[in-house]
Write a protein that holds these residues in place. Structure first.
Motif, mmCIF file in Angstrom:
data_model
loop_
_atom_site.group_PDB
_atom_site.id
_atom_site.type_symbol
_atom_site.label_atom_id
_atom_site.label_comp_id
_atom_site.label_asym_id
_atom_site.label_seq_id
_atom_site.Cartn_x
_atom_site.Cartn_y
_atom_site.Cartn_z
ATOM 1 N N SER A 208 0.807 -1.210 0.000
ATOM 2 C CA SER A 208 0.000 0.000 0.000
ATOM 3 C C SER A 208 0.843 1.265 0.000
ATOM 4 N N ASN A 209 0.359 2.264 -0.713
ATOM 5 C CA ASN A 209 0.976 3.585 -0.666
ATOM 6 C C ASN A 209 0.693 4.287 0.659
ATOM 7 N N CYS A 210 -0.185 3.727 1.473
ATOM 8 C CA CYS A 210 -0.523 4.314 2.780
ATOM 9 C C CYS A 210 0.228 3.650 3.936
ATOM 10 N N LEU A 211 1.144 2.768 3.629
ATOM 11 C CA LEU A 211 1.796 1.984 4.681
ATOM 12 C C LEU A 211 2.480 2.868 5.724
ATOM 13 N N GLU A 212 3.126 3.934 5.291
ATOM 14 C CA GLU A 212 3.798 4.822 6.244
ATOM 15 C C GLU A 212 2.800 5.513 7.159
ATOM 16 N N SER A 213 1.603 5.771 6.660
ATOM 17 C CA SER A 213 0.556 6.353 7.506
ATOM 18 C C SER A 213 0.211 5.399 8.639
ATOM 19 N N GLY A 214 0.124 4.108 8.314
ATOM 20 C CA GLY A 214 -0.167 3.104 9.336
ATOM 21 C C GLY A 214 0.926 3.033 10.381
ATOM 22 N N LYS A 215 2.170 3.114 9.934
ATOM 23 C CA LYS A 215 3.288 3.070 10.879
ATOM 24 C C LYS A 215 3.276 4.291 11.794
ATOM 25 N N PHE A 216 2.902 5.434 11.235
ATOM 26 C CA PHE A 216 2.795 6.649 12.050
ATOM 27 C C PHE A 216 1.740 6.473 13.132
ATOM 28 N N LEU A 217 0.581 5.962 12.750
ATOM 29 C CA LEU A 217 -0.486 5.763 13.728
ATOM 30 C C LEU A 217 -0.085 4.733 14.783
ATOM 31 N N ALA A 218 0.595 3.681 14.363
ATOM 32 C CA ALA A 218 1.037 2.645 15.305
ATOM 33 C C ALA A 218 2.000 3.220 16.333
ATOM 34 N N LYS A 219 2.785 4.179 15.921
ATOM 35 C CA LYS A 219 3.763 4.810 16.816
ATOM 36 C C LYS A 219 3.087 5.737 17.825
ATOM 37 N N HIS A 220 1.969 6.336 17.434
ATOM 38 C CA HIS A 220 1.367 7.378 18.268
ATOM 39 C C HIS A 220 0.134 6.931 19.054
ATOM 40 N N ILE A 221 -0.462 5.792 18.707
ATOM 41 C CA ILE A 221 -1.603 5.292 19.473
ATOM 42 C C ILE A 221 -1.093 4.242 20.440
ATOM 43 N N VAL A 222 -1.243 4.491 21.712
ATOM 44 C CA VAL A 222 -0.561 3.693 22.731
ATOM 45 C C VAL A 222 -0.999 2.234 22.736
ATOM 46 N N ASN A 223 -2.258 1.970 22.509
ATOM 47 C CA ASN A 223 -2.776 0.599 22.575
ATOM 48 C C ASN A 223 -3.050 0.030 21.189
ATOM 49 N N ALA A 224 -2.171 0.337 20.234
ATOM 50 C CA ALA A 224 -2.393 -0.076 18.853
ATOM 51 C C ALA A 224 -1.667 -1.371 18.522
ATOM 52 N N GLU A 225 -2.344 -2.188 17.731
ATOM 53 C CA GLU A 225 -1.751 -3.379 17.126
ATOM 54 C C GLU A 225 -1.703 -3.147 15.623
ATOM 55 N N PHE A 226 -0.544 -3.314 15.013
ATOM 56 C CA PHE A 226 -0.342 -3.020 13.596
ATOM 57 C C PHE A 226 -0.112 -4.312 12.834
ATOM 58 N N VAL A 227 -0.955 -4.585 11.833
ATOM 59 C CA VAL A 227 -0.788 -5.796 11.031
ATOM 60 C C VAL A 227 -0.813 -5.427 9.554
ATOM 61 N N THR A 228 -0.069 -6.184 8.761
ATOM 62 C CA THR A 228 -0.077 -5.998 7.316
ATOM 63 C C THR A 228 -0.598 -7.269 6.648
ATOM 64 N N LEU A 229 -1.312 -7.067 5.554
ATOM 65 C CA LEU A 229 -1.884 -8.166 4.787
ATOM 66 C C LEU A 229 -1.450 -8.030 3.332
ATOM 67 N N PRO A 230 -1.430 -9.114 2.582
ATOM 68 C CA PRO A 230 -1.041 -9.024 1.169
ATOM 69 C C PRO A 230 -2.031 -8.188 0.368
ATOM 70 N N GLY A 231 -1.522 -7.172 -0.330
ATOM 71 C CA GLY A 231 -2.391 -6.314 -1.117
ATOM 72 C C GLY A 231 -1.987 -4.861 -1.029
ATOM 73 N N ASP A 232 -2.799 -3.987 -1.626
ATOM 74 C CA ASP A 232 -2.523 -2.554 -1.611
ATOM 75 C C ASP A 232 -3.680 -1.823 -0.922
ATOM 76 N N HIS A 233 -4.002 -0.635 -1.392
ATOM 77 C CA HIS A 233 -5.050 0.138 -0.702
ATOM 78 C C HIS A 233 -6.433 -0.495 -0.837
ATOM 79 N N ASN A 234 -6.612 -1.354 -1.805
ATOM 80 C CA ASN A 234 -7.915 -1.976 -2.035
ATOM 81 C C ASN A 234 -8.106 -3.268 -1.243
ATOM 82 N N LEU A 235 -7.550 -3.347 -0.063
ATOM 83 C CA LEU A 235 -7.615 -4.563 0.751
ATOM 84 C C LEU A 235 -9.021 -5.142 0.920
#
Length: 258
Positions: A208-235
């Protein structure tokens, strides 16, 4: 199709498993509609939860509105919907633009949201990303037009195809949605995202072209779980069952049985 009245306009909703003790509200993305969940994600979630999907203003079968697409406006609409349906607290899941609305709703109305799921929410300040989101939105519309009517898996006729093109053109050319999004470009840096305390599941595509956005949110939300799945923005179209299983595991620690 079911509609409810909010602020003198109609909101198209669909509900599954109304008798379940806990409710999940699903928010779709910009220029799409609730069908992104209806066929392959919502039915799996509805094995255990009351599931509510709704078309955002000017999307799908909801009333057309020419203004009011800031995140605060959209969050207020959601809370009005919850109040109308007499829902005090829900789990909230949003995809793309809907993910941003979900994040904002947690910030503005934290007591109304239990757990939070965010799928592919972009950084509104990344113009390159937002341009690509617009392209994906058009691709969603093409897929929708070719395969579905409102909530039934039926090939569209010419009249229905033209109707959906008019909906897209109305949003794109005759509402404030793009101007309102430009006013949100500093959202990731200005909103107090680190104050979100809900347990949060962040789901992003590995390509995904939004992957860095997810990493940013994972860093700033204290109780966040971050997972990636095969695919792009159209998951949601690419791996709907995987998304449903991840959400079920997060929300209830239950998995969909084969």
């Amino acid at each position: 199709m079911p509609h409810i009245q909010i602020q003198n306009r109609e909101i198209h909703i669909q509900e599954l498993n109304k008798d379940a003790p806990q409710t999940i509200v699903l928010i779709h993305g910009m220029f799409s509609n609730l069908s992104v969940y209806y066929f392959r994600i919502a039915p799996l979630l509805a094995k255990y939860f009351h599931v509510i999907m709704y078309d955002l203003k000017s999307h799908g079968l909801s009333s057309r509105v020419d203004h009011g697409y800031r995140f605060d406006d959209m969050s207020y609409d959601l809370i009005e919907l919850m109040d109308t349906l007499m829902l005090e607290k829900v789990h909230l899941v949003g995809y793309s633009f809907g993910g941003l609305v979900a994040l904002n709703t947690c910030l503005k109305y934290p007591s109304r949201i239990d757990r939070l799921g965010v799928i592919e929410a972009p950084d509104p300040g990344d113009q390159k990303t937002m341009d690509i989101i617009d392209i994906y939105s058009k691709e969603f519309l093409e897929h929708y037009i070719q395969n579905f009517t409102d909530t039934t898996k039926v090939k569209m006729g010419k009249r229905q195809l033209e109707k959906n093109h008019r909906m897209y053109q109305y949003l794109f050319d005759h509402t404030s949605i793009k101007d309102d999004m430009e006013k949100e470009i500093a959202y990731f840096s200005s909103a107090p995202i680190s104050s979100i305390t809900q347990n949060t599941l962040l789901i992003y595509g590995k390509q995904s072209n939004c992957l860095e956005s997810g990493k940013f949110l994972a860093k700033h939300i204290v109780n966040a779980e971050f997972v990636t799945l095969p695919g792009d923005h159209n998951l949601p179209m690419q791996v709907p069952e995987l998304i449903a299983n991840k959400l079920l595991g997060f929300l209830s620690k239950q998995a969909v049985l084969a």
